[in-house]
Design a protein around this motif. Structure first.
Motif, PDB file in Angstrom:
ATOM      1  N   THR A 172       0.846  -1.192   0.000  1.00  0.00           N
ATOM      2  CA  THR A 172       0.000   0.000   0.000  1.00  0.00           C
ATOM      3  C   THR A 172       0.881   1.241   0.000  1.00  0.00           C
ATOM      4  O   THR A 172       2.109   1.144   0.157  1.00  0.00           O
ATOM      5  N   LEU A 173       0.238   2.400  -0.152  1.00  0.00           N
ATOM      6  CA  LEU A 173       0.984   3.658  -0.197  1.00  0.00           C
ATOM      7  C   LEU A 173       1.784   3.855   1.093  1.00  0.00           C
ATOM      8  O   LEU A 173       2.932   4.291   1.079  1.00  0.00           O
ATOM      9  N   TYR A 174       1.151   3.521   2.227  1.00  0.00           N
ATOM     10  CA  TYR A 174       1.807   3.709   3.517  1.00  0.00           C
ATOM     11  C   TYR A 174       3.020   2.804   3.650  1.00  0.00           C
ATOM     12  O   TYR A 174       4.047   3.191   4.214  1.00  0.00           O
ATOM     13  N   GLU A 175       2.902   1.580   3.115  1.00  0.00           N
ATOM     14  CA  GLU A 175       4.041   0.650   3.191  1.00  0.00           C
ATOM     15  C   GLU A 175       5.195   1.133   2.316  1.00  0.00           C
ATOM     16  O   GLU A 175       6.361   1.033   2.708  1.00  0.00           O
ATOM     17  N   TYR A 176       4.859   1.682   1.140  1.00  0.00           N
ATOM     18  CA  TYR A 176       5.923   2.251   0.295  1.00  0.00           C
ATOM     19  C   TYR A 176       6.577   3.451   0.995  1.00  0.00           C
ATOM     20  O   TYR A 176       7.777   3.665   0.905  1.00  0.00           O
ATOM     21  N   ALA A 177       5.749   4.234   1.703  1.00  0.00           N
ATOM     22  CA  ALA A 177       6.295   5.380   2.451  1.00  0.00           C
ATOM     23  C   ALA A 177       7.248   4.884   3.538  1.00  0.00           C
ATOM     24  O   ALA A 177       8.311   5.475   3.762  1.00  0.00           O
ATOM     25  N   ALA A 178       6.871   3.787   4.202  1.00  0.00           N
ATOM     26  CA  ALA A 178       7.749   3.214   5.237  1.00  0.00           C
ATOM     27  C   ALA A 178       9.062   2.748   4.620  1.00  0.00           C
ATOM     28  O   ALA A 178      10.136   2.941   5.201  1.00  0.00           O
ATOM     29  N   LEU A 179       8.975   2.155   3.403  1.00  0.00           N
ATOM     30  CA  LEU A 179      10.196   1.719   2.713  1.00  0.00           C
ATOM     31  C   LEU A 179      11.091   2.908   2.386  1.00  0.00           C
ATOM     32  O   LEU A 179      12.309   2.870   2.611  1.00  0.00           O
TER      33      LEU A 179
END
Lengths: 199, 76
Positions: free
Chosen positions: A57-64
Motif C-alpha cells: 500500500t501507499l503507507y508501506e511504500y512510504a515506510a520503505l
C-alpha cells in the motif's frame, strides 16, 4: 520482475565497500562519485530491489522510503578508527566518546572500540523499525547492519589481518576493505532473500 | 406404469440429485475454508520461523560480542 530485483539487489554487494571502508575500495573511483552518492548507493539498491517486487500500500511504500532515508543518514557517522578495534593509537574521539569515557580507562582498547562500533551501528535501528512497517522480513537488512556488522570487523581483526594478504594483486600498496566487501555481500544476500520471499 | 407415475418418479430422483448437489456444494465450501486456513497456518509457520531465526541470530551476535568484550580486556 523478480530477476530484475535480484540483479538490482546484487549491486549492494559492491556498494558498501565503495564508500571507502577501513582500507578503501580497491578499485579506482569514478569521477561522478562523491560521498553523498557513495552513501546513497546501498539504500538505493536495497530499497529499489524491494520496491520492484513489493505489492504494498501507499503507507508501506512510504515506510520503505523512510527506511531508505534513515539508512542513508545512519551511514554518515564514524571516521574509521573504531574498526581497528584497539590497534589504532589515536584516542577515541568518535560520536559518544564522552559516554565511553565514563566506563573505560584507556582512550583506545578492544572493548572500547567494540562498544563504539555497536553504538555507531545502532543508528541503523530506526531504519529497521521503518522497514518493519514495510514488511517485517525487510527489517532483517538494517537489523544486520545494526547488530551483525561489528562482528564482521571482529572477524577482520582476528582472522583477515593475520593473513597478510590485505592488498589488491595489481597494486601492492592498495589494501582491500575485506570487512566492507563481506558486509556488502551479506547485504545483497539478505536483500535477495527478502525479495524471493515477498515476490 | 403410466406417464404420471413415471413423471412423479423422475421428480423424486431430481429432488434427490438436487439435495446431493447442495450437500456437495456445502462440503466443497467447507474444504475451501479449511484449505485457506491451512495455507494461513503454513505461511505463519514460515514467518514465525524467520522471526525466530532473526531474533536468535541477533541474540547470539550480542552474546558473542559480550564474550569477546570480556575476553579481550573488558572495561580496559
Amino acid at each position: 520482475m523478480t530477476y530484475l530485483a535480484i540483479l538490482v539487489a546484487l549491486q549492494a554487494a559492491w556498494a558498501w565497500a565503495y564508500r571507502g571502508g577501513s582500507d578503501g575500495f580497491g578499485l579506482p573511483d569514478l569521477p561522478v562519485m562523491n560521498r553523498f552518492v557513495d552513501m546513497l548507493l546501498t539504500p538505493l539498491f536495497v530499497c529499489g530491489a524491494l520496491a520492484l517486487v513489493a505489492d504494498a500500500t501507499l503507507y508501506e511504500y512510504a515506510a520503505l522510503g523512510l527506511g531508505g532515508l534513515l539508512m542513508l543518514g545512519a551511514q554518515a557517522d564514524g571516521w574509521g578508527r573504531q574498526m581497528d578495534l584497539g590497534d589504532n593509537d589515536k584516542p577515541d574521539n568518535e560520536t559518544g566518546y564522552r559516554l565511553r569515557d565514563l566506563f573505560f580507562k584507556s582512550k583506545s582498547s578492544f572493548g572500547r572500540d567494540l562498544t563504539g562500533l555497536f553504538m555507531r551501528m545502532a543508528q541503523f535501528i530506526p531504519s529497521a523499525v521503518a522497514m518493519w512497517f514495510f514488511d517485517p522480513l525487510a527489517a532483517i537488512i538494517p537489523g544486520f547492519l545494526a547488530f551483525g556488522t561489528p562482528l564482521v570487523w571482529v572477524f577482520e581483526h582476528f582472522a583477515l589481518k593475520r593473513f597478510g594478504s590485505r592488498f589488491v594483486p595489481w597494486n601492492p600498496t592498495q589494501p582491500v576493505a575485506w570487512a566492507e566487501w563481506i558486509i556488502g555481500a551479506i547485504n545483497a544476500i539478505l536483500t535477495i532473500l527478502v525479495v524471493m520471499v515477498i515476490s | 406404469m403410466n406417464d404420471n407415475e413415471l413423471q412423479r418418479g423422475l421428480g423424486r430422483v431430481e429432488g434427490k440429485i438436487d439435495s446431493i448437489a447442495l450437500s456437495l456444494t456445502a462440503v466443497l465450501e467447507q474444504q475451501g475454508a479449511l484449505s485457506r486456513r491451512v495455507i494461513h497456518l503454513e505461511t505463519s509457520r514460515k514467518t514465525d520461523r524467520a522471526f525466530l531465526a532473526g531474533i536468535s541470530a541477533a541474540v547470539s551476535t550480542l552474546v558473542t560480542s559480550v564474550a569477546l568484550f570480556f575476553t579481550y580486556g573488558g572495561f580496559k
